[in-house]
Every structure is written in C-alpha cells, then in structure tokens.
Design a protein around this motif. Structure first.
Motif, short mmCIF file in Angstrom:
data_model
loop_
_atom_site.label_atom_id
_atom_site.label_comp_id
_atom_site.label_asym_id
_atom_site.label_seq_id
_atom_site.Cartn_x
_atom_site.Cartn_y
_atom_site.Cartn_z
N ILE A 82 -11.49 -27.23 3.64
CA ILE A 82 -11.87 -26.00 4.34
C ILE A 82 -13.26 -25.59 3.89
CG2 ILE A 82 -10.61 -24.63 2.61
CD1 ILE A 82 -10.16 -22.52 4.82
N GLU A 93 -6.50 -19.27 8.20
CA GLU A 93 -6.98 -20.55 7.70
C GLU A 93 -7.00 -20.56 6.17
OE1 GLU A 93 -7.39 -23.25 9.22
OE2 GLU A 93 -7.38 -22.60 11.33
N TYR A 184 -11.12 -28.00 8.01
CA TYR A 184 -11.39 -26.83 8.83
C TYR A 184 -12.80 -26.34 8.52
CZ TYR A 184 -11.77 -22.16 10.63
OH TYR A 184 -12.23 -21.05 11.29
#
Length: 267
Positions: A82, A93, A184
């Motif tokens: 991430i 997230e 992500y």
C-alpha cells in the motif's frame, strides 16, 4: 518423515519461490491462494485461503493437517502493499492492509498453535519487511503493518517457547516480484499538494522493485532458518545498503536519519 510446511501466499512472488525451493529440498509443502484454480503451474499443492476470513483460515489449517497429519512450519508470507500520502489514503484501504499484513498472520498463528503445542514442536516464520524498521514516506501504512508484526513476533516467541514452538521474523528488502502490480496506490490527484513528491517517490519505489534481487535468496534464507536448531529473532535479506539502513537508524540521531531518507527519496 519430511517436515510439513504451509506457506501462505504461495501462488506467486516470494511465496512461490520459497515453496518451489523447499519442495526441491524434499519437504512436504502446501501453499495457499485465495483462488488456487487460477494457478496452473506449481510444484506443490495449493489450498484455498483468505487470511482476512477466520473460517477460511480454520478450513485451510484443518485441510493441511487432514492431508499431511501435521504442520511443522508455518511461513506467514501473504501480504499486500500500500502506498500513498496517509492523509489521502482511504480508511478502508488502511484497514485492509492491517487486516492482511498483521491481523491475518496473527490469526494464522492462533490456528496452528494448538497443533504445534500437541506435537511439542513447531516453527513459525513471519515474513515482514525492511520497510518495517523505519517510517518510509508514502509507505507509512505498509511500514506500520510490517513493523507491528515484528513486535508481535518478539512478544509471542517468549509466550510459546515452553510449548516447543519457535518463532522468528525474516525481513526482505526489494525483490523482483509482482508485488507492485497488486499494491494499492492512492491515486495521484492533480490538485493534491502531494502530487509532485508522491508521484516522484512512487516512480522510485517501482524502480526499486523492478531492479530488485532474485527472490530465491529469500527461499534460501528460509531454508537455512528451518534447518537452524535455535533461530534468531530477526533476519534481514536484501541488498547491503537496505540492510545497512537499519544499522544507521540505530546509530544516527533521528533528524539526521530522517534527512538521509528524505535525500534518498529526493523530498
């Protein structure tokens, strides 16, 4: 009878490299994947597993124990990347990253411990990251998830040692895997105050992965740990400067170390 090893996230990248290498060495290896049917090439069987789902975790562990009779080694490798400015990273997230990188491995440990305690023997290897030893700009959440798993391991290894169970961390640096594709990325917003520095840092991070080392080095280190009677608490695998950065953090004043990181990322 060969040792039975369960590798989470074993369908690609570091996990697959570890599984293939240990299979070659004669171990009985089970990997895991959220969708095993999508993986057509594997030298070891894959079991369905979603580390964010408690029922899936229990079913995975029970399936391996049913098929092999035991689990000698758990390698907590499944994880997600991430990136992004923390201010602009969506809360869901952030939660997802912690669920996969921290809560998932803890749940896996809880699921295998009763079996290892019954055997009076077992080894748990948590794959963390060199990024977990420092707060990296635009990777702060990832650093936090991996750093937390390092500390959990330090605590739990003292709690489970009386059961004959050993626990350790192995922290990789940058390796040439597909992690960047599945990571992500908080979007680069045109009107964001972070647009230029985040975009520049993101490009640099992706270059590091593309130029990373061969994941076979991680597999070799994991094999070495399995064959060690008394594993250390921490292992690091990566380029010299990546590992040396951890030493520098211990030696340098905080602001000097921060300046080094800022210069590295051209911030």
């Amino acid at each position: 009878m060969s040792k039975v090893i369960l590798v989470t996230g074993g369908s690609s990248g570091i996990g697959k490299s570890i599984g293939d290498y240990l299979t070659e060495k004669g171990y009985t290896v089970f990997g895991s994947s959220r969708n095993p049917s999508r993986t057509t090439q594997s030298s070891f069987p894959l079991v369905a597993l979603d580390v964010t789902d408690e029922n899936s975790i229990q079913q995975c562990v029970e399936e391996v124990v049913f098929k092999a009779g035991k689990i000698d080694v758990l390698i907590n490798n499944a994880g997600v990347g991430i990136t992004g400015p923390i201010e602009e990273t969506p809360e869901h997230e952030i939660h997802k990253a912690f669920q996969t990188n921290l809560y998932g491995p803890i749940a896996m440990i809880k699921a295998v411990l009763p079996h290892m305690r019954k055997q009076r023997n077992g080894l748990i290897i948590n794959v963390t990251s060199i990024a977990g030893y420092m707060g990296l700009p635009y990777r702060g959440i990832y650093s936090a998830t991996k750093g937390a798993l390092e500390l959990v391991t330090e605590a739990m290894r003292m709690e489970v040692k009386d059961f004959g169970v050993k626990m350790t961390n192995v922290a990789p640096g940058d390796f040439a895997t597909n992690i960047a594709a599945g990571r992500y990325h908080a979007p680069l917003l045109e009107n964001s105050p972070y647009n230029a520095p985040y975009g520049q840092t993101l490009s640099l991070m992706n270059d590091h992965v593309d130029q990373g080392g061969d994941p076979i080095k991680m597999a070799q280190k994991v094999h070495e740990i399995i064959e060690t009677s008394n594993p250390r608490i921490h292992y690091k695998v990566g380029a010299f400067m990546q590992k040396f950065s951890i030493v520098l953090k211990r030696l340098l004043p905080d602001k000097m170390y921060e300046k080094l990181l800022s210069n590295h990322y051209k911030l």
